[in-house]
Write a protein that holds these residues in place. Structure first.
Motif, PDB file in Angstrom:
ATOM      1  N   LYS A 110       0.851  -1.186   0.000  1.00 25.83           N
ATOM      2  CA  LYS A 110       0.000   0.000   0.000  1.00 25.83           C
ATOM      3  C   LYS A 110       0.889   1.241   0.000  1.00 25.83           C
ATOM      4  O   LYS A 110       1.836   1.337   0.798  1.00 25.83           O
ATOM      5  CB  LYS A 110      -0.907   0.019   1.233  1.00 25.83           C
ATOM      6  CG  LYS A 110      -1.786   1.263   1.328  1.00 25.83           C
ATOM      7  CD  LYS A 110      -2.605   1.250   2.615  1.00 25.83           C
ATOM      8  CE  LYS A 110      -3.449   2.507   2.728  1.00 25.83           C
ATOM      9  NZ  LYS A 110      -4.223   2.531   4.001  1.00 25.83           N
ATOM     10  N   ALA A 111       0.582   2.183  -0.905  1.00 26.18           N
ATOM     11  CA  ALA A 111       1.352   3.432  -0.935  1.00 26.18           C
ATOM     12  C   ALA A 111       0.956   4.291   0.268  1.00 26.18           C
ATOM     13  O   ALA A 111      -0.221   4.585   0.472  1.00 26.18           O
ATOM     14  CB  ALA A 111       1.075   4.179  -2.233  1.00 26.18           C
ATOM     15  N   ILE A 112       1.941   4.672   1.081  1.00 24.70           N
ATOM     16  CA  ILE A 112       1.644   5.494   2.263  1.00 24.70           C
ATOM     17  C   ILE A 112       2.218   6.907   2.161  1.00 24.70           C
ATOM     18  O   ILE A 112       1.857   7.771   2.956  1.00 24.70           O
ATOM     19  CB  ILE A 112       2.157   4.814   3.560  1.00 24.70           C
ATOM     20  CG1 ILE A 112       3.671   4.585   3.506  1.00 24.70           C
ATOM     21  CG2 ILE A 112       1.412   3.513   3.809  1.00 24.70           C
ATOM     22  CD1 ILE A 112       4.251   4.084   4.826  1.00 24.70           C
ATOM     23  N   LEU A 113       3.092   7.149   1.210  1.00 21.34           N
ATOM     24  CA  LEU A 113       3.603   8.503   0.993  1.00 21.34           C
ATOM     25  C   LEU A 113       4.144   8.610  -0.426  1.00 21.34           C
ATOM     26  O   LEU A 113       4.924   7.763  -0.865  1.00 21.34           O
ATOM     27  CB  LEU A 113       4.721   8.842   1.998  1.00 21.34           C
ATOM     28  CG  LEU A 113       5.258  10.277   1.956  1.00 21.34           C
ATOM     29  CD1 LEU A 113       4.170  11.288   2.294  1.00 21.34           C
ATOM     30  CD2 LEU A 113       6.441  10.453   2.912  1.00 21.34           C
ATOM     31  N   HIS A 114       3.708   9.664  -1.129  1.00 19.34           N
ATOM     32  CA  HIS A 114       4.122   9.867  -2.504  1.00 19.34           C
ATOM     33  C   HIS A 114       4.493  11.330  -2.677  1.00 19.34           C
ATOM     34  O   HIS A 114       3.646  12.211  -2.547  1.00 19.34           O
ATOM     35  CB  HIS A 114       2.967   9.481  -3.455  1.00 19.34           C
ATOM     36  CG  HIS A 114       3.358   9.418  -4.888  1.00 19.34           C
ATOM     37  ND1 HIS A 114       2.454   9.486  -5.915  1.00 19.34           N
ATOM     38  CD2 HIS A 114       4.589   9.287  -5.481  1.00 19.34           C
ATOM     39  CE1 HIS A 114       3.085   9.399  -7.065  1.00 19.34           C
ATOM     40  NE2 HIS A 114       4.375   9.281  -6.830  1.00 19.34           N
ATOM     41  N   SER A 115       5.761  11.616  -2.947  1.00 14.17           N
ATOM     42  CA  SER A 115       6.214  13.013  -3.015  1.00 14.17           C
ATOM     43  C   SER A 115       5.571  13.773  -4.169  1.00 14.17           C
ATOM     44  O   SER A 115       5.527  15.004  -4.163  1.00 14.17           O
ATOM     45  CB  SER A 115       7.739  13.073  -3.136  1.00 14.17           C
ATOM     46  OG  SER A 115       8.170  12.567  -4.389  1.00 14.17           O
ATOM     47  N   ALA A 116       5.062  13.036  -5.182  1.00 15.69           N
ATOM     48  CA  ALA A 116       4.438  13.694  -6.335  1.00 15.69           C
ATOM     49  C   ALA A 116       2.975  14.038  -6.086  1.00 15.69           C
ATOM     50  O   ALA A 116       2.325  14.632  -6.951  1.00 15.69           O
ATOM     51  CB  ALA A 116       4.554  12.799  -7.566  1.00 15.69           C
ATOM     52  N   ALA A 117       2.432  13.687  -4.919  1.00 17.52           N
ATOM     53  CA  ALA A 117       1.038  13.994  -4.602  1.00 17.52           C
ATOM     54  C   ALA A 117       0.846  15.499  -4.484  1.00 17.52           C
ATOM     55  O   ALA A 117       1.766  16.241  -4.125  1.00 17.52           O
ATOM     56  CB  ALA A 117       0.629  13.301  -3.317  1.00 17.52           C
TER      57      ALA A 117
END
Length: 616
Positions: free
Chosen positions: A575-582
């Motif tokens: 599961k993605a929990i942090l995405h800098s491109a968000a």
């Protein structure tokens, strides 16, 4: 382990006076002059090993005094605890028994919980004092910091200096707030749950106000340092010099409740004796721990990549707790900026990033192009928390000609990726003040010397230092007050939305660092890193504790489609929990499907960081 001798002015309420002790082995007579309305001159008695001592009931806290050598030379105390009028003025007696400490229940954090924030007292706030830092502590705690590191506070000439020109190692800089101000700051840090690291310098003293030569052979001609003759740790009369610096270290820990010492440039502490000064320091600190029931930490800065510093004594080491890794900084800096000059020669190769994320050193017995020799030792048997890492610090920013921070050298998306490399590494992360929001003001080199010849020598020395780099422009004048003022933090994130987004991103990374099981105490042999040069995507996997974390860093400026490493023996989905491109972090707004299967293809935005958590 040697028996230590107290030095300086030791005020004692029980003795109703002050005991003065000074080492002056070649003097025939030593007196202490008390600067009262009616001056009082007290002769000192000569004792063994060149020490002179006397008790005076007329010397109370605040009394100013100087030593007079052989009826001719009047000097401040080499072990002065306070210099109210600067390095050339008289010393002042300090009472270390009267401060109202409230940190009785404080316990130092274990090293693996340290998240360090390096700051310079004079430029961290507009006021540039210890007490002005106190009101900023809540915002550092809210950010996720667990320890502040103060650049040196030992008395230096004038009011503007990095601190490495200190000449009275026991005296707390008067323009910062003196002994009382430092105690208030440490007390307030402990109330906030923050540890305090103090940078101390045991490899040289500054040039202006350095009167140690008048008292004894504190220096030796056996070795040379970049700053002149080396301090005498192993030549004739070395015992008293070692005592001087051992007592200094213990003073910070005992009298100021400092939690950790950062030992500056220990590669310039030259000691060929049977027991190295650093090992003896560690032994005395351990003894103090047993006496006071508190834990202390010793962190070395070294240019040698030598794990002997941190190996236990039984393995031939000095037993220090941790050391800085310059390699970690150099690899990341060279990769994201493209700089290859000076000491960056040989750094910036893709395979080095994976290696440094696993081992802390690149040069661990390899040939160094910059040094033209085989360099370093293996970190295989050392724990992750024994290495402190960063992408910026006072040296790497301030020793650039124009003092540019990374925020001036790379774009916004790269800043987030670099933050992840430091904070998600298995090592102890350190931030440099202002880094967390991309401070735009430079951090320059500044001094406030009083000697014109010395000022010009400093200017010339800085120009010579920059010749190895391809930097353009003119170096700011180190003596100018404007150079100092330009180096002060602007704290512009409160009015700049993009800077605030970066700060919030740092805050989220630091929350992960503290709360994710896989990151709370990473074990090096359970952290794996891999980087393929063709796509410039670093795969960093933390398997110390479940749920495991899979961190993907796209260092390229193009979108990449990748698969998770098939060799990992991890079942389930991610599961993605942090995405800098968000969008919330100022990115392009790219989203990813959840959950992701082990074999799923993932499209990574350019210059982005994605953190996945294992799902069972």
């Amino acid at each position: 382990m040697s028996i230590l001798r107290e030095i300086g002015a030791q005020y004692s309420p029980e003795k109703k006076g002050t005991v003065f002790t000074v080492w002056a082995p070649k003097a025939r007579q030593v007196d202490v002059l008390l600067h009262k309305p009616e001056p009082i001159r007290v002769p000192l008695q000569q004792e063994a090993m060149g020490y002179w001592t006397a008790l005076s009931e007329f010397a109370n806290p605040g009394t100013r005094y100087t030593f007079i050598l052989d009826e001719e030379t009047e000097r401040p105390d080499p072990a002065s605890h306070f210099q109210p009028d600067g390095v050339h003025g008289p010393s002042a007696v300090v009472d270390h028994t009267s401060f109202a400490w409230t940190d009785r229940n404080w316990k130092n954090l274990p090293l693996h919980q340290y998240i360090i924030y390096e700051l310079h007292v004079g430029t961290f706030t507009p006021e540039g004092t210890f007490e002005s830092i106190i009101e900023r502590l809540p915002e550092l705690k809210e950010l996720g910091i667990t320890a502040i590191e103060l650049m040196p506070v030992a008395q230096f000439p004038g009011s503007r200096n990095w601190g490495y020109d200190g000449v009275l190692p026991f005296a707390v800089q008067q323009s910062y707030g003196g002994p009382e101000g430092l105690k208030k700051l440490v007390n307030a840090c402990h109330e906030q749950g923050l540890a305090v690291v103090l940078d101390v310098v045991y490899n040289h003293l500054g040039p202006e106000g350095n009167y140690l030569h008048d008292f004894g052979p504190y220096f030796t001609g056996k070795y040379k340092t970049p700053w002149g003759p080396a301090l005498n740790f192993d030549d004739n009369h070395a015992d008293a010099v070692r005592n001087y610096f051992l007592q200094n270290a213990l003073m910070w820990l005992r009298n100021y409740h400092i939690d950790a010492l950062r030992l500056d440039a220990v590669h310039a502490i030259y000691d060929m004796g049977a027991k190295h000064f650093l090992q003896e320091l560690q032994e005395h600190v351990q003894e103090l721990e047993e006496q006071v029931g508190r834990d202390f930490i010793l962190i070395a800065e070294s240019d040698l990549n030598d794990v002997r510093l941190i190996n236990p004594v039984e393995r031939g080491g000095y037993g220090l707790d941790a050391q800085w890794s310059d390699d970690f900084h150099h690899v990341i800096h060279a990769m994201v900026t493209g700089e290859q000059e000076g000491y960056y020669v040989g750094f910036g190769k893709p395979e080095q990033l994976a290696k440094v994320m696993e081992r802390a050193f690149v040069y661990d017995g390899l040939y160094s192009e910059h040094r033209h020799r085989t360099f370093g030792s293996s970190t295989e048997h050392n724990r992750a928390e024994q290495f402190v890492v960063c992408s910026q610090n006072h040296d790497q920013v301030g020793n650039r000609m124009l003092g540019e921070r990374l925020s001036d050298l790379v774009d916004f998306e790269t800043l987030k990726v670099v933050a992840g490399l430091v904070i998600l590494s298995p090592f102890v992360p350190m931030l440099f003040m202002g880094e967390e929001y991309g401070e735009k003001n430079p951090f320059l080199y500044f001094v406030s010397h009083g000697d014109e010849d010395l000022i010009e020598a400093v200017r010339k020395g800085r120009r010579e230092e920059f010749k190895a780099f391809a930097w353009q422009g003119e170096a700011p004048d180190p003596q100018s007050e404007d150079t100092f003022n330009r180096s002060k933090l602007s704290r512009s994130y409160t009015s700049d939305a993009r800077q605030n987004q970066l700060r919030e991103f740092y805050k989220r990374l630091l929350q992960l660092r503290k709360n994710a099981a896989a990151l709370s105490r990473p074990e090096k042999d359970k952290v794996s890193a891999r980087l393929e040069a063709h796509d410039m995507v670093l795969h960093l996997v933390h398997q110390t504790s479940e749920p495991n974390l899979y961190c993907l860093f796209n260092l390229s400026d193009t979108e990449q489609s990748i698969n998770l490493a098939p060799a990992l023996e991890i079942s389930g989905s991610w599961k993605a929990i942090l995405h800098s491109a968000a969008a919330e972090w100022g990115g392009t707004g790219a989203e990813l499907p959840n959950p992701l299967e082990q074999k799923a293809a993932i499209r990574l935005s350019p210059k982005s960081l994605l953190i996945l958590q294992q799902q069972h």
